[in-house]
Design an enzyme around this catalytic site. Structure first.
Site, short mmCIF file in Angstrom:
data_model
loop_
_atom_site.label_atom_id
_atom_site.label_comp_id
_atom_site.label_asym_id
_atom_site.label_seq_id
_atom_site.Cartn_x
_atom_site.Cartn_y
_atom_site.Cartn_z
N TYR A 84 0.87 -1.18 0.00
CA TYR A 84 0.00 0.00 0.00
C TYR A 84 0.90 1.23 0.00
O TYR A 84 1.92 1.26 0.70
CB TYR A 84 -0.89 0.02 1.26
N GLU A 123 -3.82 7.27 -3.65
CA GLU A 123 -3.52 5.97 -3.06
C GLU A 123 -3.21 4.97 -4.16
O GLU A 123 -3.91 4.95 -5.17
CB GLU A 123 -4.81 5.49 -2.38
#
Ligand code: GDP
Ligand code: MN
Length: 376
Positions: free
Chosen positions: A101, A189
């Site tokens: 991530y 993101e």
């Protein structure tokens, strides 16, 4: 404003972040044709403004063009948490060795931009934050000097990356920070950012939100707006110059002034109620504007009572009262209405309302208490 994954991938590519090639399909036929073009394994992905599509069945691997057609047929039209799928992304399948991530978001308490990463990629970061907060590594980018390359390398080492992967990771972190900063995003993101079987970095899913107030200087981002994904009532409100935000409670609020609208929501909560919306009627509270506000508020079936809170400054109480009465002739409102009128010409306004069989109170506190009781 949010954008779709395929649009976010385009932005990443413009900043030099590697993404897997993909194209959008609106029909199973188109999906099949794209899969045939790419050859080999493809992934068919629902394009909706919500995450967790994988879990909901909105991401499917397809080994052949026929499978891609079937997957698209299955995913198109799906309802993923209230979002209907109108488009799918058909992307070249990636060979995943490990998933990470990587995200950039504003850190308000620190007044800096936070870059965070985790080796627990693919799952939602909120989950990781809850269950294994120590698995998220963070660095703050200074708004004056930006995010420095050594910070990216530190993040890479803290993630436990092999030494020969750290520079590649740091370069992507810096580029993602640039996307955030230069495009006036509020969140960017990549999840997952992967290492492929060949040891290359690749962004295979990303999410971006942009600051609405800055869109005027980003026409290319503004063009990505997907009306189908936006709240219909909020769009309707925008057209009439009313600021409206839908919330989950059952007390509709109609207020003049953004500050008073916030205070009204607080007052409702103080008395144990939950506001159904934020609504600022804006400049004048004339009949047309009040009627519009009634329509917006009553479009929500959860609304059990309405609080109209007007403080007359330039807006005059008598005008508002006439506005409310005229609006009620036009719009049928089936739930109880509590009016609080104060300030310029409030007394005249109350008389006008009384002639129409309505009463108004002067105190905001009293009005909030009344509307909470009415909603019960
Ligand atoms: P999300 O569920 O909405 O976040 O959608 P993602 O695009 O992140 O997909 C969810 C998961 O599907 C990823 O974490 C991967 O594990 C898997 N996935 C997505 N694309 C590919 C791909 O090209 N190849 C493989 N093997 N898995 C993929
Ligand atoms: Mn994802």
């Amino acid at each position: 404003m949010n954008v779709h994954e395929y649009q976010a991938a385009g932005v990443l590519a413009n900043y030099g972040i590697p993404v897997n090639p993909g194209r959008v399909a609106r029909t199973p036929d188109e999906a099949e044709a794209i899969a045939r073009d790419f050859g080999g394994v493809v992934v068919v992905k629902a394009q909706v403004h919500t995450g967790g599509r994988g879990k909901a069945g909105g991401v499917k691997l397809a080994k052949t063009p026929d499978e891609a057609r079937d997957a698209a047929g299955h995913i198109l039209g799906m309802d993923i948490r209230g979002h209907i799928v109108h488009k799918v992304l058909v992307a070249k399948g990636a060979d995943i060795a490990s998933e990470f991530y990587l995200g950039v978001v504003l850190d308000r308490p620190n007044r800096k931009v936070l870059v965070m990463s985790s080796a627990e990629g693919g799952v939602e970061i909120e989950e990781v934050a809850k269950t294994d907060p120590e698995k998220i590594v963070r660095k703050l980018g200074d708004p004056m000097v930006g995010f420095r390359s050594y910070q990216g390398r530190e993040l890479g080492f803290e993630l436990g990356l092999p030494a020969d992967k750290v520079n590649g990771f740091a370069a992507i972190a810096s580029k993602l920070y640039d996307v955030y900063f230069k495009e006036d995003a509020t969140l960017v993101e990549i999840n997952p950012l992967i290492l492929t079987g060949d040891g290359a970095w690749l962004a295979i899913d990303s999410k971006m939100s942009f600051d609405d107030s800055a869109l005027a200087r980003h026409p290319k981002i503004e063009e990505m707006r997907d009306i189908a994904e936006e709240n219909a009532t909020e769009l309707e409100a925008k057209k009439s110059g009313i600021s409206f935000v839908k919330l989950d409670g059952n007390i509709g609020c109609i207020v003049n002034g953004a500050g008073l609208a916030m205070a009204t929501m607080d007052a409702v909560k103080l008395h144990g109620g939950e506001p159904a919306n934020f609504l600022d009627v804006g400049g004048g509270a004339n009949a047309a504007q009040v009627a519009k506000a009634f329509r917006l508020v009553t479009a929500d079936p959860n609304v059990k009572a309405i609080l109209i809170n007007i403080f007359g400054g330039i807006t005059r109480g008598d005008e508002v009262a006439n506005g409310i009465r005229e609006a009620l002739d036009e719009v049928e409102v089936k739930v109880p209405i509590v009016v609080r009128l104060s300030g310029t010409n409030a007394e005249e306004g109350k008389t006008i309302l009384a002639e129409g069989g309505m009463t108004a109170v002067s105190s905001m506190d009293e009005a909030a208490a009344q509307v909470v009781t009415s909603a019960e």
